[in-house]
Design an enzyme around this catalytic site. Sequence first.
Site, PDB file in Angstrom:
ATOM      1  N   ARG A  92       0.866  -1.189   0.000  1.00  0.00           N
ATOM      2  CA  ARG A  92       0.000   0.000   0.000  1.00  0.00           C
ATOM      3  C   ARG A  92       0.895   1.228   0.000  1.00  0.00           C
ATOM      4  O   ARG A  92       1.787   1.345   0.830  1.00  0.00           O
ATOM      5  CB  ARG A  92      -0.899   0.047   1.241  1.00  0.00           C
TER       6      ARG A  92
ATOM      7  N   HIS B 266      -7.500   0.698  -6.157  1.00  0.00           N
ATOM      8  CA  HIS B 266      -7.698  -0.027  -4.892  1.00  0.00           C
ATOM      9  C   HIS B 266      -8.435  -1.340  -5.215  1.00  0.00           C
ATOM     10  O   HIS B 266      -9.612  -1.506  -4.890  1.00  0.00           O
ATOM     11  CB  HIS B 266      -8.509   0.859  -3.927  1.00  0.00           C
TER      12      HIS B 266
ATOM     13  N   GLN C 289     -10.351  -3.643  -2.647  1.00  0.00           N
ATOM     14  CA  GLN C 289     -11.612  -3.014  -2.226  1.00  0.00           C
ATOM     15  C   GLN C 289     -12.720  -3.337  -3.231  1.00  0.00           C
ATOM     16  O   GLN C 289     -13.879  -3.570  -2.860  1.00  0.00           O
ATOM     17  CB  GLN C 289     -11.409  -1.493  -2.116  1.00  0.00           C
TER      18      GLN C 289
ATOM     19  N   ASP D 286     -16.706   8.370  -1.003  1.00  0.00           N
ATOM     20  CA  ASP D 286     -15.415   8.164  -0.330  1.00  0.00           C
ATOM     21  C   ASP D 286     -15.014   9.517   0.256  1.00  0.00           C
ATOM     22  O   ASP D 286     -15.633  10.547  -0.047  1.00  0.00           O
ATOM     23  CB  ASP D 286     -14.396   7.675  -1.387  1.00  0.00           C
TER      24      ASP D 286
ATOM     25  N   CYS E 241     -16.071   2.890   1.106  1.00  0.00           N
ATOM     26  CA  CYS E 241     -14.920   2.018   1.421  1.00  0.00           C
ATOM     27  C   CYS E 241     -14.478   2.169   2.869  1.00  0.00           C
ATOM     28  O   CYS E 241     -13.862   1.268   3.418  1.00  0.00           O
ATOM     29  CB  CYS E 241     -13.767   2.308   0.463  1.00  0.00           C
TER      30      CYS E 241
ATOM     31  N   ARG F 216     -14.023  -7.323   2.963  1.00  0.00           N
ATOM     32  CA  ARG F 216     -12.599  -7.104   2.650  1.00  0.00           C
ATOM     33  C   ARG F 216     -11.798  -8.350   2.990  1.00  0.00           C
ATOM     34  O   ARG F 216     -10.888  -8.746   2.283  1.00  0.00           O
ATOM     35  CB  ARG F 216     -12.036  -5.915   3.453  1.00  0.00           C
TER      36      ARG F 216
END
Length: 329
Positions: free
Chosen positions: A106, A133, A136, A229, A270, A315
């Site tokens: 990440r 991402h 996700q 988001d 998310c 997730r």
Amino acid sequence: MDLKGRNFLTLKDYSPAEIQYLLDLAADLKEKKKNGIPVDFHRGKNVALIFEKTSTRTRCAFETAAHDLGIGTTYLEPASSQIGKKESIADTARVLGRMYEGIEYRGFGQEIVEELAKNAGVPVWNGLTNEYHPTQMLADLLTVQEHFGKLAGIRLVYMGDARYNMGNSLMVACSKMGLDFVACAPKKYFPNQELVEQCREYAKASGSAITLTEDVKEGTKGADVIYTDVWVSMGEPDQVWEERIRELTPYKVTRAVMDNAGPQAIFLHCLPAFHDLKTTIGKEMNSRFGIEDMEVTDEVFESSCSKVFDEAENRMHTIKAVMAATLGE
Ligand code: CP
Ligand code: NVA
């Protein structure tokens, strides 16, 4: 379906059938977890988890999923490794590739995770970059599939900063899997034209559509999923808060937006989300700008149409599927 040895850097690299396979595998692993059926068939392997940005869900999902699969983990936080400061990404990749069977990264630019993947010799998984991402996306698709019983034909509207990792990734995921994607934002926050064109090709193949609109009423009408988001992403400078709040407030997810979408609509995010004053940044923005929430109201976040915690749980099951499928023998 054999995905052994594959990297997982963006869904652009995966076919709809491969994505569906990962979703089905995740659903199966979820079912096994609920029934206490062990899945530790990767016992004895180890993976490195590199985080150059902070995380709650992604880190915990990788660690718990790895544990369930019988895999050992090493968490590398920004301050505790040599990455980028004293050692190049390519050298880091070649070292970690000798010790670990897989690497999660990440951080910042997509080119960094690509560089890791090129040099590691083991699968590399993107745990979020500025551009994408992808883990996700699997959680989001699984949540939609569980709720509506299908993906194709669902209309997903993304509100807010649609030109960053979440907007980009959702446009890729939706267009590949046959969901209609709408970016509802001021024009300057639309995803870049090149990616839009690439996704229009995916959409043509899957029979879906991509719409970019500034009009909230028009854009959210009849939506099945309203998605948003944070307005300022990790790594962006503090100075942009004022501008984002001013420009994106008309695109906040409110009760009126959900009502305009219709009773079938669910809310996804998310996370983490600014929906109240229980965070340091939330409090700071309240004292600077007098606001009580940002991208979503507390009313919507806490309502029965909000499926954000199902999404967060997913997730783990989807990341488990990615590791289970891509790790070698
Ligand atoms: N959604 C997500 O990636 O959460 P974290 O930043 O907590 O990992
Ligand atoms: N756009 C957000 C996503 C967090 C999961 C960020 O990059 O900070």
